[in-house]
Design a protein around this motif. Sequence first.
Motif, PDB file in Angstrom:
ATOM      1  N   GLY A   1       0.963-105.739 -64.256  1.00 40.10           N
ATOM      2  CA  GLY A   1       1.306-106.656 -65.331  1.00 40.10           C
ATOM      3  C   GLY A   1       0.964-108.075 -64.948  1.00 40.10           C
ATOM      4  N   LEU A   2       1.107-108.977 -65.908  1.00 41.58           N
ATOM      5  CA  LEU A   2       0.815-110.393 -65.676  1.00 41.58           C
ATOM      6  C   LEU A   2       1.847-111.220 -66.422  1.00 41.58           C
ATOM      7  N   ASN A   3       2.362-112.271 -65.771  1.00 42.64           N
ATOM      8  CA  ASN A   3       3.251-113.190 -66.465  1.00 42.64           C
ATOM      9  C   ASN A   3       2.839-114.629 -66.179  1.00 42.64           C
ATOM     10  N   ASN A   4       3.324-115.537 -66.996  1.00 38.55           N
ATOM     11  CA  ASN A   4       2.879-116.925 -66.910  1.00 38.55           C
ATOM     12  C   ASN A   4       3.756-117.755 -65.980  1.00 38.55           C
ATOM     13  N   HIS A   5       3.091-118.566 -65.164  1.00 42.83           N
ATOM     14  CA  HIS A   5       3.748-119.573 -64.326  1.00 42.83           C
ATOM     15  C   HIS A   5       3.649-120.884 -65.094  1.00 42.83           C
ATOM     16  N   MET A   6       4.789-121.469 -65.451  1.00 43.17           N
ATOM     17  CA  MET A   6       4.854-122.615 -66.387  1.00 43.17           C
ATOM     18  C   MET A   6       4.243-122.152 -67.721  1.00 43.17           C
ATOM     19  N   GLY A   7       3.394-122.974 -68.353  1.00 38.64           N
ATOM     20  CA  GLY A   7       2.625-122.476 -69.492  1.00 38.64           C
ATOM     21  C   GLY A   7       3.103-122.825 -70.873  1.00 38.64           C
ATOM     22  N   SER A   8       4.013-123.806 -71.032  1.00 37.90           N
ATOM     23  CA  SER A   8       4.503-124.123 -72.376  1.00 37.90           C
ATOM     24  C   SER A   8       3.380-124.559 -73.319  1.00 37.90           C
ATOM     25  N   LYS A   9       2.384-125.257 -72.792  1.00 40.22           N
ATOM     26  CA  LYS A   9       1.248-125.678 -73.634  1.00 40.22           C
ATOM     27  C   LYS A   9       0.343-124.498 -73.945  1.00 40.22           C
ATOM     28  N   MET A  10       0.066-123.702 -72.941  1.00 39.40           N
ATOM     29  CA  MET A  10      -0.857-122.577 -73.127  1.00 39.40           C
ATOM     30  C   MET A  10      -0.259-121.498 -74.008  1.00 39.40           C
ATOM     31  N   THR A  11       0.971-121.088 -73.734  1.00 40.00           N
ATOM     32  CA  THR A  11       1.544-119.972 -74.486  1.00 40.00           C
ATOM     33  C   THR A  11       1.882-120.350 -75.926  1.00 40.00           C
ATOM     34  N   SER A  12       2.007-121.645 -76.227  1.00 35.67           N
ATOM     35  CA  SER A  12       2.271-122.067 -77.613  1.00 35.67           C
ATOM     36  C   SER A  12       0.986-122.265 -78.403  1.00 35.67           C
ATOM     37  N   SER A  13      -0.163-122.024 -77.775  1.00 34.62           N
ATOM     38  CA  SER A  13      -1.460-122.133 -78.444  1.00 34.62           C
ATOM     39  C   SER A  13      -1.947-120.744 -78.840  1.00 34.62           C
ATOM     40  N   LEU A  14      -2.035-120.481 -80.133  1.00 36.20           N
ATOM     41  CA  LEU A  14      -2.503-119.170 -80.584  1.00 36.20           C
ATOM     42  C   LEU A  14      -3.956-118.922 -80.166  1.00 36.20           C
ATOM     43  N   PRO A  15      -4.883-119.870 -80.368  1.00 33.07           N
ATOM     44  CA  PRO A  15      -6.261-119.617 -79.928  1.00 33.07           C
ATOM     45  C   PRO A  15      -6.348-119.381 -78.414  1.00 33.07           C
ATOM     46  N   GLY A  16      -5.576-120.166 -77.654  1.00 33.84           N
ATOM     47  CA  GLY A  16      -5.598-120.004 -76.205  1.00 33.84           C
ATOM     48  C   GLY A  16      -5.095-118.637 -75.780  1.00 33.84           C
ATOM     49  N   MET A  17      -3.974-118.197 -76.373  1.00 30.79           N
ATOM     50  CA  MET A  17      -3.402-116.903 -75.994  1.00 30.79           C
ATOM     51  C   MET A  17      -4.233-115.737 -76.517  1.00 30.79           C
ATOM     52  N   GLN A  18      -4.949-115.943 -77.606  1.00 31.52           N
ATOM     53  CA  GLN A  18      -5.844-114.882 -78.080  1.00 31.52           C
ATOM     54  C   GLN A  18      -6.950-114.626 -77.053  1.00 31.52           C
ATOM     55  N   LYS A  19      -7.432-115.693 -76.425  1.00 30.54           N
ATOM     56  CA  LYS A  19      -8.451-115.517 -75.384  1.00 30.54           C
ATOM     57  C   LYS A  19      -7.860-114.802 -74.169  1.00 30.54           C
ATOM     58  N   VAL A  20      -6.608-115.111 -73.848  1.00 32.18           N
ATOM     59  CA  VAL A  20      -5.949-114.429 -72.727  1.00 32.18           C
ATOM     60  C   VAL A  20      -5.790-112.947 -73.027  1.00 32.18           C
ATOM     61  N   MET A  21      -5.304-112.619 -74.222  1.00 28.78           N
ATOM     62  CA  MET A  21      -5.070-111.216 -74.573  1.00 28.78           C
ATOM     63  C   MET A  21      -6.374-110.432 -74.654  1.00 28.78           C
TER      64      MET A  21
END
Length: 301
Positions: A118-138
Amino acid sequence: MFQPSKVSAALCGLFLSLSAHAGKLSIVIDDFGYRPAEENKVLQMPTAISVAVLPNAPHAREMATKAHQGGREVLIHLPMAPLSKQPLEKDTLTPEMSSAEIERIIREATSKVPYAVGLNNHMGSKMTSSLPGMQKVMQALNHYNYYFLDSMTIGNSQSIPASQGTHVKVLKRRVFLDDSQNEAAIRTQFTRAVKLAQRDGYAIAIGHPHPTTVRVLQQMLPTLPADIMLVRPSQLLNEPLHQGTTLPPSKPDKPENPRFRAPGLCKPSKPVPQVPQSRAVELVTESIEQSQLVKSIKQLF
């Protein structure tokens, strides 16, 4: 005739039935790879406690390997950009990165943290609140058999919408154990996680390998209530997803109809005959044997 073997079977079945309905608590210790002395103490705790390893930490491979060899679940603890202004660690994911860059970082993290599931985020409030950014991660995670544990460093995380159309399953953290390094505060958070698991069926708590956190876990894990079962995050992938980190209500909600009154006790017109002990055991045994859990176990064997 009273048969001890039937009592044992009945109690065993009853225990299995109760276990199936136990509250599930998952504990993940983040930031592994920097403090082997404290991390080794975590690795002496129950194997259901999982670890999340920072890929660029000096002891990342060593601690991931030790955790896996000890039977633990390993996650990649990937740095993601926060909203606060601070220096970013190497290979921190940002919303502005291209898909190719995000794929490269995750690919390299995979090689640095062996045995991860699995993978989880270290910090990341800016990244995880960005839909385009998280779509690239997923989309990048879709090439691996990883789940994503959202540390929920911000309330409007887009991890779930971003995972739509992929095979990536998302879990959410409910409790941070050690926002404060005060021992009493950590104990309070641990108790809160237990109560959430009891109330909702399961809860995920995240902590860090701080000396105080390690000490509290060493003291409180042996005192877990009997209706709480420690589990790995992957054991919660099929549980209904909680949409937030709401505290359990301090007082029960008021009934919708305050005029309702419970009826009085029903009194039998004749004395109720006592049930013989042997018959009571038979009834319990029959009930357990007819339960769906026992039927499922019998099908397996």
